[in-house]
Design a protein around this motif. Sequence first.
Motif, mmCIF file in Angstrom:
data_model
loop_
_atom_site.group_PDB
_atom_site.id
_atom_site.type_symbol
_atom_site.label_atom_id
_atom_site.label_comp_id
_atom_site.label_asym_id
_atom_site.label_seq_id
_atom_site.Cartn_x
_atom_site.Cartn_y
_atom_site.Cartn_z
ATOM 1 N N GLU A 1 -4.887 2.947 -10.331
ATOM 2 C CA GLU A 1 -6.033 3.739 -10.799
ATOM 3 C C GLU A 1 -5.808 4.261 -12.216
ATOM 4 O OE1 GLU A 1 -7.697 5.310 -6.462
ATOM 5 O OE2 GLU A 1 -6.514 6.652 -7.723
ATOM 6 N N ILE B 1 -1.118 2.950 -5.639
ATOM 7 C CA ILE B 1 -2.528 3.278 -5.805
ATOM 8 C C ILE B 1 -2.736 4.138 -7.046
ATOM 9 C CG2 ILE B 1 -4.430 4.608 -4.802
ATOM 10 C CD1 ILE B 1 -3.576 3.608 -2.072
ATOM 11 N N ASN C 1 -11.023 0.792 -4.280
ATOM 12 C CA ASN C 1 -11.808 1.633 -5.182
ATOM 13 C C ASN C 1 -12.878 0.808 -5.871
ATOM 14 O OD1 ASN C 1 -10.223 0.069 -6.876
ATOM 15 N ND2 ASN C 1 -9.827 1.726 -8.332
ATOM 16 N N THR D 1 -8.214 -0.696 1.995
ATOM 17 C CA THR D 1 -8.370 0.418 1.072
ATOM 18 C C THR D 1 -8.781 -0.127 -0.290
ATOM 19 O OG1 THR D 1 -6.681 1.708 2.224
ATOM 20 C CG2 THR D 1 -7.204 2.362 -0.030
ATOM 21 N N TYR E 1 -8.867 -2.463 -6.990
ATOM 22 C CA TYR E 1 -7.911 -3.047 -6.057
ATOM 23 C C TYR E 1 -8.507 -3.147 -4.667
ATOM 24 C CZ TYR E 1 -7.244 1.926 -5.048
ATOM 25 O OH TYR E 1 -7.460 3.252 -4.739
ATOM 26 N N ARG F 1 -12.397 6.388 -3.780
ATOM 27 C CA ARG F 1 -11.682 5.482 -2.886
ATOM 28 C C ARG F 1 -12.286 5.506 -1.501
ATOM 29 N NH1 ARG F 1 -6.068 7.611 -2.199
ATOM 30 N NH2 ARG F 1 -6.230 7.656 -4.486
ATOM 31 N N LEU G 1 0.848 -1.194 0.000
ATOM 32 C CA LEU G 1 0.000 0.000 0.000
ATOM 33 C C LEU G 1 0.884 1.244 0.000
ATOM 34 C CD1 LEU G 1 -2.806 1.312 0.267
ATOM 35 C CD2 LEU G 1 -2.558 1.154 2.743
#
Length: 522
Positions: A283, A279, A403, A401, A289, A325, A274
Amino acid sequence: MFVRRKQNKSGTTSIQVIAKVDGKYRLQKSFGSSRDESILASLERQARQWADEHEFGEELFAPEGAEEYDAIFAGIGQDQLRLVGPDLIYGRLFDKIGFGSVRTSDNEIFKSLVVTRLYRPGSKLKTLRYMAYFMNKYYDEDKIYRFLDELCWRPESKRRKASYDVKHEVEQVTYNQTRKVLGGSVAVVFYDTTTMYFESREDDVRIPGWSKDGKNANPQVVLGLLVGPGGNPIGYEIHPGNTYEGHTMIPIIEKLQQRFGFPKPIVVADAGLLSKENIRDLEDGGYEYILGARIRSQSEQFKERVASLNLSNGQSASIRLTESRRMVVTMSDARARKNAADRDRGLKRLEKRFRTDKLTKDKLNNRGYNRFLVMTGDASIRIDYDKVARDERLDGYKGYTTNSSLPDDRIIEEYGYLFMIERAFRFCKTDLDIRPMYHRLFNRIEAHVCICFVAYTIMLELERILKSAGSKISLDRARFLAEKIYQIDYVNPYDKKSKSVLLHTKEQPEVTELLDLISANC
């Protein structure tokens, strides 16, 4: 005399020899009991032979040519008795999955190295000796190393002797197998890394780094593994030992997804991967993810927000991070107890060091439980128990975490399957002995990993077959049974033809079951 089957109250059947003595039927000898028909048939044959010998005399039933048979078996040597169980079990799966079609300079050597890795892992020299002693397979040491040189090559390698990439073909076969097992396209992938150390000097690739095996002083390489649901493998990459694992994820996902042409999957990885960069790249690449999140490393404001959720065991909630997110937060009483126990142990260590004056300014950092230390005045260090109390409020909370538009419970469920890739690493490190490695040349290192990658795929397929059949045979038991199946080769003295006979052990029912399952699925 006659042979009788007697049903027992336990559900087993006994094989007995009965004779009429003084007008009454009396038991002469019992040959054992079983529920298995094949064992009962064998016991009946023994019982009939015993009854005939005792009733009519052994010499009347001596088979013709008995002396010839004695001479034949007395002359049998080591080269006529060989271990065949591993080939009958793992070798058949090797061909069934499709690895037999992979173009190598010598597919027989490739298959032998993979099969031996599954039941008797060790160095290449130890493998050669074992195959010679027990399997009557004789390979020259130099030939094996030349094969490893040619098995996996890199474009920059001067040893390139083929116009094809074996690693790519192996990954294609494993991907096809994964699709077959999953019954369609790969919609979710799991990624993680591990380290593999060497008992040798470092070079441009084997470099000391942060080791997950606790071997920080040893040269190592970083292995990145991508798998589908169930731990079914898709592909792998090897990186220099000092590579940051966060930089390894995006390239392998993009490369394999484009090569195999499957739709962009949901990517699941642990908190170690992470980072803002990962990220952003995920994206920008259009990937969904699910990444593990470290709640305790967030801002104080965010941690207060999580604690204020007041979730009970099994409950979850979402906290919006950006427009696309969110962080899914779940609560577990079992995790809370573990968090509390771990913190208590860490505090006891801190307090012990505090009493012995072993705490210095360099300990003031956020590593582990040192985050509870503060400095007061000019040079006074103490434990901040207010921080400890605030930390307790987060016991049991876990963050993810994402999206993805999947509901919270699916996010938690999919992340839970990440243990399958940890299981894959455990298989490779314990069952297949992938490390330590003793190779020096990088193409041999990659060949070694390739062999282990193929062996892991076969291991998973065997496990799937056993589970589908409802068999109680475990992978460890299957490996044990494989080493109990031998074959004896001899020449029939009457027709002069070569014959072969499989030799089983006392575990015959399990051996028969295992061989039947493999035959039915190959």
